[in-house]
Design an enzyme around this catalytic site. Structure first.
Site, PDB file in Angstrom:
ATOM      1  N   LYS A   1      -5.626  -4.087   1.488  1.00  0.00           N
ATOM      2  CA  LYS A   1      -5.441  -2.814   0.785  1.00  0.00           C
ATOM      3  C   LYS A   1      -6.387  -1.774   1.358  1.00  0.00           C
ATOM      4  O   LYS A   1      -7.537  -2.079   1.690  1.00  0.00           O
ATOM      5  CB  LYS A   1      -5.697  -3.048  -0.704  1.00  0.00           C
TER       6      LYS A   1
ATOM      7  N   LYS B   1      -1.144  -2.909   1.278  1.00  0.00           N
ATOM      8  CA  LYS B   1      -1.039  -2.013   0.135  1.00  0.00           C
ATOM      9  C   LYS B   1      -1.769  -0.720   0.465  1.00  0.00           C
ATOM     10  O   LYS B   1      -2.950  -0.728   0.791  1.00  0.00           O
ATOM     11  CB  LYS B   1      -1.640  -2.650  -1.121  1.00  0.00           C
TER      12      LYS B   1
ATOM     13  N   ASP C   1      -6.807  -7.618  -7.297  1.00  0.00           N
ATOM     14  CA  ASP C   1      -7.221  -6.760  -6.183  1.00  0.00           C
ATOM     15  C   ASP C   1      -8.743  -6.792  -6.113  1.00  0.00           C
ATOM     16  O   ASP C   1      -9.429  -6.185  -6.946  1.00  0.00           O
ATOM     17  CB  ASP C   1      -6.738  -5.323  -6.406  1.00  0.00           C
TER      18      ASP C   1
END
Length: 223
Positions: free
Chosen positions: A153, A182, A89
């Site tokens: 995300k 996400k 990430d």
């Protein structure tokens, strides 16, 4: 719905101890979460604890500000993969996005994506939506698609606020079926989790995974 398999069980506080990471992994095993999301130092340890399960190890790159160089992010990513990370990430460089330096922002994303062993390791790009306009969020998602990123995300969970339903919907509308979303930051209850999934999230980043599974709400935690 197997809501447990949406959850990246998360502990990214700088104060996390080995005992804390052990507890996190034990909870992930007990509830069969999709992954644990931890700082890079703990990858090898978590990988050992989770070796006989299908729980993945997710780590963060350029966290939490995203303002280090692309060279450093790439080096972090390479080391994380060598240590056993299954997913990365990466925080985008918000200054590049806000300054409309899109070519360098794209280059930054690609620097990490190109480390992933022919897509065997997933890459999620972390925006800081609370600092962005809807148009900037949309542009960042479009750049992520161009870089062939797997997920976009909503937030680091370390800024003003985390995921919102509006932002999840916007991101999903932008990426369509070409990437996943996400939702991270502020997912504190089963109801929150369901709302994010219905808005378009395919994964949930939260430190409240156990509370979600027990249908309890946790107050006062951003991530």
């Amino acid at each position: 719905m197997q809501i447990n398999k949406y959850i990246d069980h998360t502990l990214l506080k700088s104060t996390a101890t080995q005992a804390d990471i052990k507890k996190l992994c034990e909870e992930a095993l007990e509830y069969n979460f999709f992954s644990v999301c931890i700082n890079p130092y703990w990858i090898k340890y978590a990988k050992t604890l989770l070796k006989d399960s299908d729980v993945k190890v997710c780590t963060v790159i350029g966290f939490p500000l995203g303002a280090n160089s692309s060279i450093n992010k790439k080096a972090e990513a390479i080391q994380a993969i060598q240590d056993g990370a299954d997913e990365l990430d990466m925080v985008i460089n918000n200054g590049l996005l806000l300054g409309e330096n899109y070519s360098e922002c794209l280059k930054d994303m690609k620097s990490v994506k190109e480390t992933t062993n022919n897509n065997k390791v997933l890459v999620k790009i972390i925006l800081e939506n609370c600092l962005l306009t809807n148009e900037q969020i949309k542009k960042a998602c479009e750049l992520a698609l161009e870089a062939k990123i797997d997920f976009v995300k909503t937030s680091t969970g370390f800024s003003e606020h985390g995921a919102t339903i509006e932002h999840v919907k916007l991101m999903k509308q932008t990426v369509g079926d070409n990437a996943k979303v996400k939702a991270a930051g502020g997912v504190r209850s089963y109801e929150d989790a369901i709302n994010m999934i219905e808005a378009g999230a395919s994964r949930l980043g939260t430190s409240n995974g156990v509370a979600i599974m027990k249908n309890k709400k946790v107050d006062g935690q951003n991530y």
